[in-house]
Design an enzyme around this catalytic site. Sequence first.
Site, PDB file in Angstrom:
ATOM      1  N   ARG A 275       0.927  -1.291   0.169  1.00  0.00           N
ATOM      2  CA  ARG A 275      -0.026   0.013  -0.098  1.00  0.00           C
ATOM      3  C   ARG A 275       1.027   1.204   0.068  1.00  0.00           C
ATOM      4  O   ARG A 275       0.422   2.322  -0.587  1.00  0.00           O
ATOM      5  CB  ARG A 275      -0.958  -0.104   1.049  1.00  0.00           C
ATOM      6  CG  ARG A 275      -2.103   1.243   1.218  1.00  0.00           C
ATOM      7  CD  ARG A 275      -2.939   1.205   2.258  1.00  0.00           C
ATOM      8  NE  ARG A 275      -4.100   0.253   1.905  1.00  0.00           N
ATOM      9  CZ  ARG A 275      -4.319  -0.968   2.762  1.00  0.00           C
ATOM     10  NH1 ARG A 275      -3.669  -1.068   3.700  1.00  0.00           N
ATOM     11  NH2 ARG A 275      -5.169  -1.692   2.168  1.00  0.00           N
ATOM     12  N   ALA A 276       1.993   1.081   0.719  1.00  0.00           N
ATOM     13  CA  ALA A 276       2.830   2.231   0.863  1.00  0.00           C
ATOM     14  C   ALA A 276       3.293   2.765  -0.562  1.00  0.00           C
ATOM     15  O   ALA A 276       3.272   3.993  -0.986  1.00  0.00           O
ATOM     16  CB  ALA A 276       4.110   2.215   1.832  1.00  0.00           C
TER      17      ALA A 276
END
Length: 664
Positions: A275-276
């Site tokens: 997700r980052a």
Amino acid sequence: MTTPFPFTAVVGQDDLRLALLLNAVSPAVGGVLVRGEKGTAKSTAVRALSALLPKVAVVPGCRFSCDPAAPDPSCPDGPHESGSGAERPARMVELPVGASEDRLVGALDIERALAEGVKAFEPGLLADAHRGILYVDEVNLLHDHLVDLLLDAAAMGASYVEREGVSVRHAARFLLVGTMNPEEGELRPQLLDRFGLTVEVAASREPEQRVEVVRRRLAYDDDPAGFAARWADEEAAVRGRIVAARQLLPQVRLGDGALRQIAATCAAFEVDGMRADIVMARTATALAAWAGRTDVLAEDVRQAALLALPHRRRRNPFDAPGLDEDKLDETLEQFSGEGDEDPDPDGPGGGGGGQPPADSDDGPQGGDTAARPEAGEGEPQESGAGSGEQQAVRAAEPFRTKVLSVPGIGEGAAGRRSRARTEHGRTTGARRPRGALTKLHLAATVQAAAPHQRARGRSGPGLVVRRDDLRQATREGREGNLVLFVVDASGSMAARQRMSAVKGAVLSLLLDAYQRRDKVGLVTFRGSAADVALPPTSSVDAAAARLESLPTGGRTPLAAGLLKAHDVLRVERLRDPARRALVVVVTDGRATGGPEPVALAGRAARLFAAEGVASVVVDCESGPVRLGLAGQLAGELGGTAVTLDELRAESIAGLVKDVQRRAA
């Protein structure tokens, strides 16, 4: 209607304003979590942003704000025909901390659904916030299941309501903004990760800037409309820039070089999952569009990392958020020149979407905890009240602890420790509703209505249901408790290795309390008195900080520690009567100092037993000869005693076997 404070009139807080603007340009960034002390313009900036958002076109009469150009085919108020619609300002909807699940996602009229067979749906706050801003003040105090629903809707762009076989779905796309004060407790790491960006805010320490804040606020309070008019040109310019950036966004090119820098940065800081990387890519693209460019540059990647990674690199709640900027620059430099962008046109920040944070929290690298000298090289002696104070020692590595819980069934705030009657959990029975019906027990309702069908004149296949027949489902889940630590810091506990192990055990229990959503408090006793080192709070990391700096030495005023803990519980019952307490006494059981210290400690302990307070004594006695004083204290408290070794989760299996063997 109250005139909002102008967004462009907010003094300082550049990172906060930039993060909000990037989400206004690209809602796909995933929202903003704002961490910081009170009185730092968090709410003011969020409310002011709504006035900058472009107006939205909606289908007239639609409660779910459908876009007339592309109406939602699943809209409960639909179907809608494509065509012209009406324009209205973008909404800013606030979610109160005490809101119910039905208020958030909407509710079905259970009576009409049963009696008339219709889906009568009342929209919730998620529907109101569609195509606008949803603001959650003190998001860390929101119940976990509400945060889960909120973040799921933000991720999927839709809200689903399921009630007794009736399903409703509607679009819910909004800019999510949460604010929190870390001193009041942290969010779980899984929930932190769901926020796209995070910003740390603090009041300026520059006198001139503080003067300007006060000057503008007083001018606004005296004449809100006039003050807003003076900033109208700046507001219009930012509003136009947001519109232009939205139009440019699809044309922004994220080259392979920038992608490699993003991936290398996330790998270097060891963030979990992917997700980052995705959030950084979207943020860097939005930064380029905000700057009026169609190419993502290295400074965009750097700024995106400073906004998207600090809250994702934490390994436990005691880690401070932040990034090592030197390490970030080294990573970006190492992977520069491999793509198709200019790697460093003017240095970091030159020509980028915004300025990097002025004050970055470097986490462990920025503190001095690693360099703190350890004390207690020799074995301290418990002599008189005037014996020397020993320096604080560092805690041993924390470990996974066995589950300590409060007996019985409570009705406290939702959590993960002790059994409780809650709105969520497994259904255990039914009762007549007190107030509004929230969770229908269908079988019990049908059973209550069935005997009266002939008397009510039923002639068809439908069931005649009246209000008196409705039954509320009773559910059992878990609650959070107040875990009050009473820690012996006397000379008898101050041996270097021993106190390090004790602190490691308490730190482990604090970590367990964080995961189970408890409040914690810390009482210490040594010398001739006891102190409340930390009043009951949801900030577990504050308790960990107090524990780390705890000195030792002097006599053992055990009775004073127990009486101080009793006073803390008495006051806390007045503040939060539904929250049950678990007292954890960490001691070797010795009591010295003053007249009849052992007898006085016994009388103090029996106060807890008389009130039915759940307690656990962590026996810290060591050595080949043991007096068993901690076990005697546990008996006086009406609780149980465990050794440091038994506190470890891996020892549970052995304890169970011992209990089974004794029972046989």
